[in-house]
Design a protein around this motif. Structure first.
Motif, PDB file in Angstrom:
ATOM      1  N   ARG A   1       0.831  -1.202   0.000  1.00  0.00           N
ATOM      2  CA  ARG A   1       0.000   0.000   0.000  1.00  0.00           C
ATOM      3  C   ARG A   1       0.869   1.258   0.000  1.00  0.00           C
ATOM      4  N   SER A   2       0.218   2.371  -0.345  1.00  0.00           N
ATOM      5  CA  SER A   2       0.940   3.641  -0.436  1.00  0.00           C
ATOM      6  C   SER A   2       1.170   4.278   0.927  1.00  0.00           C
ATOM      7  N   GLY A   3       0.482   3.805   1.957  1.00  0.00           N
ATOM      8  CA  GLY A   3       0.655   4.342   3.290  1.00  0.00           C
ATOM      9  C   GLY A   3       0.461   3.279   4.347  1.00  0.00           C
ATOM     10  N   ALA A   4       0.661   3.675   5.629  1.00  0.00           N
ATOM     11  CA  ALA A   4       0.587   2.721   6.735  1.00  0.00           C
ATOM     12  C   ALA A   4      -0.848   2.561   7.213  1.00  0.00           C
ATOM     13  N   GLY A   5      -1.667   1.855   6.441  1.00  0.00           N
ATOM     14  CA  GLY A   5      -3.047   1.616   6.819  1.00  0.00           C
ATOM     15  C   GLY A   5      -3.839   1.033   5.673  1.00  0.00           C
ATOM     16  N   ASN A   6      -4.932   0.346   6.023  1.00  0.00           N
ATOM     17  CA  ASN A   6      -5.765  -0.272   4.994  1.00  0.00           C
ATOM     18  C   ASN A   6      -6.504   0.747   4.134  1.00  0.00           C
ATOM     19  N   GLU A   7      -6.585   1.979   4.613  1.00  0.00           N
ATOM     20  CA  GLU A   7      -7.308   2.991   3.844  1.00  0.00           C
ATOM     21  C   GLU A   7      -6.489   3.532   2.668  1.00  0.00           C
ATOM     22  N   TYR A   8      -5.209   3.255   2.652  1.00  0.00           N
ATOM     23  CA  TYR A   8      -4.361   3.734   1.557  1.00  0.00           C
ATOM     24  C   TYR A   8      -4.498   2.809   0.347  1.00  0.00           C
ATOM     25  N   ARG A   9      -4.284   3.403  -0.828  1.00  0.00           N
ATOM     26  CA  ARG A   9      -4.460   2.640  -2.066  1.00  0.00           C
ATOM     27  C   ARG A   9      -3.395   1.547  -2.187  1.00  0.00           C
ATOM     28  N   ILE A  10      -3.754   0.503  -2.921  1.00  0.00           N
ATOM     29  CA  ILE A  10      -2.856  -0.633  -3.132  1.00  0.00           C
ATOM     30  C   ILE A  10      -1.947  -0.345  -4.329  1.00  0.00           C
TER      31      ILE A  10
END
Length: 223
Positions: free
Chosen positions: A35-44
């Motif tokens: 992912r683009s960030g540290a969390g599931n909300e960030y895009r894959i």
């Protein structure tokens, strides 16, 4: 040789240990999204890094649940820390050890072929040497007889010297081939020892890895 075998075992089991804090691998039987960030909300960024993917660690999130990594291909993103491990996956280590054993076996076969060819060449030179020595003895006898009945001693003496020189050259070639044969024999013995060591190592790895390769039920991932 014992030190070499110990070094080989250490390399197989602990390869990459010196960079254990910087290098991680995707654990066994996983296809993990990046992912683009540290969390599931960030895009894959990447939908499935396969097991054994080598990753360089840049940093870890504050809660320790996410780790920023970079692949050898230059792809950077965040992955759940739970899917990372400090050692190469067991299945991949097993494959590496198997390939080393196969390569060692091929090298041993090549050495055996070379040794056989040298042995054939040496035997041919021995036959030629015997023939040359027989010819030399015949010339010596003829020289002795001709010296008694003619004045051609100088010509026969020249022929005698030439045959003596040829015989010495052939002896030198035989000695060189025998030395080369001994060198290849020693090298082949070393290869056999390495094959035995690698075979033992493979058995140990299989014994340690087999239980881990059994399918395990995993909790559903939040991604």
């Amino acid at each position: 040789m014992a030190r070499f075998a110990a070094l080989l075992l250490a390399l197989v089991f602990y390869s990459g240990v010196s960079h254990a804090q910087e290098i991680r691998y995707v654990s066994d039987k996983q296809y993990v999204p990046l992912r683009s960030g540290a969390g599931n909300e960030y895009r894959i960024i990447h939908r499935g890094l396969i097991s054994g993917t080598r990753l360089s660690v840049s940093r870890t999130s504050g809660d320790g649940e996410w780790t920023e990594v970079t692949s050898d291909a230059g792809l950077t993103g965040w992955i759940r820390s739970q899917y990372l491990m400090s050692e190469m996956p067991a299945q991949q280590r097993l494959s590496v050890a198997t390939r080393k054993i196969e390569k060692s076996g091929e090298e041993s076969a090549d050495l055996s072929t070379q040794l056989s060819m040298l042995e054939t060449e040496r035997e041919d030179l021995v036959v030629r040497l015997d023939a040359s020595e027989n010819g030399l003895e015949q010339v010596r006898q003829e020289l002795h007889q001709l010296k008694q009945i003619s004045g051609k001693a100088v010509q026969l003496d020249t022929s005698n010297r030439r045959l003596v020189e040829e015989a010495e050259n052939l002896r030198s070639e035989v000695e060189m081939l025998q030395a080369e044969k001994q060198r290849l024999t020693d090298k082949l013995d070393n290869e056999d020892f390495m094959n035995g060591t690698l075979a033992v190592l493979l058995g140990v790895i299989i014994a340690l890895v087999a239980p881990r390769l059994a399918p395990k039920r995993r909790k559903a991932s939040s991604w």
